[in-house]
Design a protein around this motif. Structure first.
Motif, PDB file in Angstrom:
ATOM      1  N   SER A   1       9.709  10.133   1.844  1.00 12.49           N
ATOM      2  CA  SER A   1       9.647   8.678   1.718  1.00 12.49           C
ATOM      3  C   SER A   1      10.717   8.027   2.580  1.00 12.49           C
ATOM      4  O   SER A   1      11.397   8.702   3.354  1.00 12.49           O
TER       5      SER A   1
ATOM      6  N   GLN B   1      10.208  -4.823  -1.532  1.00 14.72           N
ATOM      7  CA  GLN B   1       9.413  -3.841  -2.273  1.00 14.72           C
ATOM      8  C   GLN B   1       9.852  -3.728  -3.729  1.00 14.72           C
ATOM      9  O   GLN B   1       9.014  -3.555  -4.616  1.00 14.72           O
TER      10      GLN B   1
ATOM     11  N   ASN C   1       0.852  -1.182   0.000  1.00 13.06           N
ATOM     12  CA  ASN C   1       0.000   0.000   0.000  1.00 13.06           C
ATOM     13  C   ASN C   1       0.892   1.238   0.000  1.00 13.06           C
ATOM     14  O   ASN C   1       1.141   1.852   1.025  1.00 13.06           O
ATOM     15  N   GLY C   2       1.400   1.562  -1.171  1.00 11.29           N
ATOM     16  CA  GLY C   2       2.302   2.695  -1.268  1.00 11.29           C
ATOM     17  C   GLY C   2       2.844   2.864  -2.682  1.00 11.29           C
ATOM     18  O   GLY C   2       2.392   2.211  -3.618  1.00 11.29           O
ATOM     19  N   ARG C   3       3.827   3.727  -2.811  1.00 17.08           N
ATOM     20  CA  ARG C   3       4.436   4.011  -4.115  1.00 17.08           C
ATOM     21  C   ARG C   3       5.921   3.692  -4.071  1.00 17.08           C
ATOM     22  O   ARG C   3       6.655   4.197  -3.208  1.00 17.08           O
TER      23      ARG C   3
ATOM     24  N   ARG D   1       7.100   5.279  -0.595  1.00 13.56           N
ATOM     25  CA  ARG D   1       6.233   6.158   0.172  1.00 13.56           C
ATOM     26  C   ARG D   1       4.943   5.422   0.494  1.00 13.56           C
ATOM     27  O   ARG D   1       4.186   5.048  -0.408  1.00 13.56           O
ATOM     28  N   ALA D   2       4.697   5.175   1.766  1.00 13.81           N
ATOM     29  CA  ALA D   2       3.501   4.434   2.175  1.00 13.81           C
ATOM     30  C   ALA D   2       2.286   5.342   2.107  1.00 13.81           C
ATOM     31  O   ALA D   2       2.359   6.544   2.420  1.00 13.81           O
ATOM     32  N   TYR D   3       1.148   4.771   1.691  1.00 15.12           N
ATOM     33  CA  TYR D   3      -0.111   5.488   1.706  1.00 15.12           C
ATOM     34  C   TYR D   3      -0.762   5.348   3.072  1.00 15.12           C
ATOM     35  O   TYR D   3      -0.698   4.291   3.698  1.00 15.12           O
ATOM     36  N   ASN D   4      -1.392   6.398   3.553  1.00 15.57           N
ATOM     37  CA  ASN D   4      -2.100   6.334   4.840  1.00 15.57           C
ATOM     38  C   ASN D   4      -3.416   5.592   4.680  1.00 15.57           C
ATOM     39  O   ASN D   4      -4.044   5.627   3.659  1.00 15.57           O
TER      40      ASN D   4
END
Length: 354
Positions: free
Chosen positions: A284, A291, A258-260, A351-354
């Motif tokens: 990030s 990953q 869950n991120g970029r 970069r993790a998504y909240n």
């Protein structure tokens, strides 16, 4: 002699427990109902596929052999879900329900519930799936003296990758291998996951730990240094070794995230410490090995630039083989563990998504 036999028969008659005698607590009377409804537990699907972060329903319904109703109405029904381990004598409690009472356990707390779409539905709903959720689950339904079970396997979409630390090959005992995978956003792979990866083309000559404590490696192209060129392709098994003393590499498994994941565009090449700071400045963190493998395998990420990763290694993902960028195969290319203070490369960030 006849008198003695008569006394023995009398003694046996008095020794038989009486149903109304509550003082004989050590005795149990079992009522056998040959023609009554027999409890059956059924899983409509033996395997369910999902991915990390998703929600899934493990199917389980219960019936009575001679009726279509969910329960007989005479006993409260107890539903228990457990996760099976490689040691078949051990099970991990997941969820228990009886009437209005519900209880979940361990890492499943707050993430599991019963679907209960009908009165005979004992299906388990798991939210926000974690990598550790992969495996076989047992649904047990108990009603009075009757009980039955069904088993469902939860498979996760993901990728298996071999891993060895900066120290080089064959430097991890079993517990260190577990930690190494966790540090790279993954878990130790199971044999089934390694086998599926081998069928998809994974070929690796170094033996590695699996989650059941065995040591194995997958070969698609037999050759002399890897078991002999005249052997057949397959997953080679070294067997089970001492988890404390024996040292090998490890096969890790990771799923989507869950991120970029991205290659940071930066005006200059960087040392390792500079790479860590550059990702932080961009909001990030420096990416982990799991990953980059997930981005490559599951998202088709392709980049010919070598970049630092969190473990101090330098790699780059190629999904479209081409000249000077892994011309022969799609792969995450491994450059090595360069000198962190003096060697300069790009960097991959996450970069993790909240």
């Amino acid at each position: 002699m006849k008198s003695l036999l008569f006394l023995v028969l009398i003694s046996l008659c008095w020794a038989e427990p009486h149903p109304g005698n509550s003082s004989l607590e050590h005795e149990r009377i079992v009522h056998i109902q040959e023609n009554g409804p027999r409890l059956l537990v059924v899983a409509e699907q033996a395997k369910i596929f999902s991915h990390r972060g998703g929600n899934v329903t493990l199917p389980c319904k219960f019936y009575h052999e001679h009726t279509s109703a969910g329960g007989s109405g005479t006993h409260r029904i107890r539903v228990k879900w457990t996760k099976l381990t490689y040691d078949y004598l051990k099970e991990v409690d997941v969820f228990v329900a009886m009437g209005h009472h519900r209880k979940s356990y361990g890492s499943y707390q707050g993430r599991v519930s019963l679907r209960e779409s009908s009165e005979n539905d004992a299906s388990l709903v798991i939210a926000n799936i974690m990598l550790e959720d992969y495996g076989r689950y047992k649904c047990e339904v108990i009603e009075g003296l009757e009980d039955d079970t069904a088993v469902v396997t939860l498979n996760l979409e993901g990728v298996v990758f071999p891993y060895s630390p900066r120290l080089g090959r064959y430097n991890l005992n079993f517990h260190e291998a577990q930690r190494a995978c966790a540090e790279q956003d993954s878990v130790m792979a199971s044999f089934d996951q390694l086998y599926d990866a081998w069928r998809s083309g994974l070929d690796w000559c170094n033996a590695g730990w699996l989650s059941d404590g065995s040591v194995q490696y997958p070969i698609t192209k037999p050759r002399e240094p890897c078991g002999g060129k005249n052997t057949v392709p397959g997953v080679r098994n070294y067997g089970f070794w001492d988890k404390e003393k024996s040292r090998y590499d490890v096969f890790c498994f990771t799923s989507n995230f869950n991120g970029r994941f991205y290659y940071l565009i930066h005006p200059t090449k960087l040392t390792y410490d500079e790479a860590v700071q550059a990702c932080l400045k961009d909001g990030s963190q420096i990416a982990k090995v799991g990953q980059i493998f997930a981005a490559w395998k599951l998202l088709g990420y392709d980049r010919c630039d070598a970049g630092w990763l969190a473990d101090g290694s330098v790699r780059y993902p190629i999904s479209r083989p081409r000249k000077r960028c892994s011309p022969s195969e799609a792969a995450v290319r491994f450059v090595g563990f360069p000198d962190k203070k003096h060697k300069l490369y790009g960097v991959y960030c996450f970069r993790a998504y909240n």
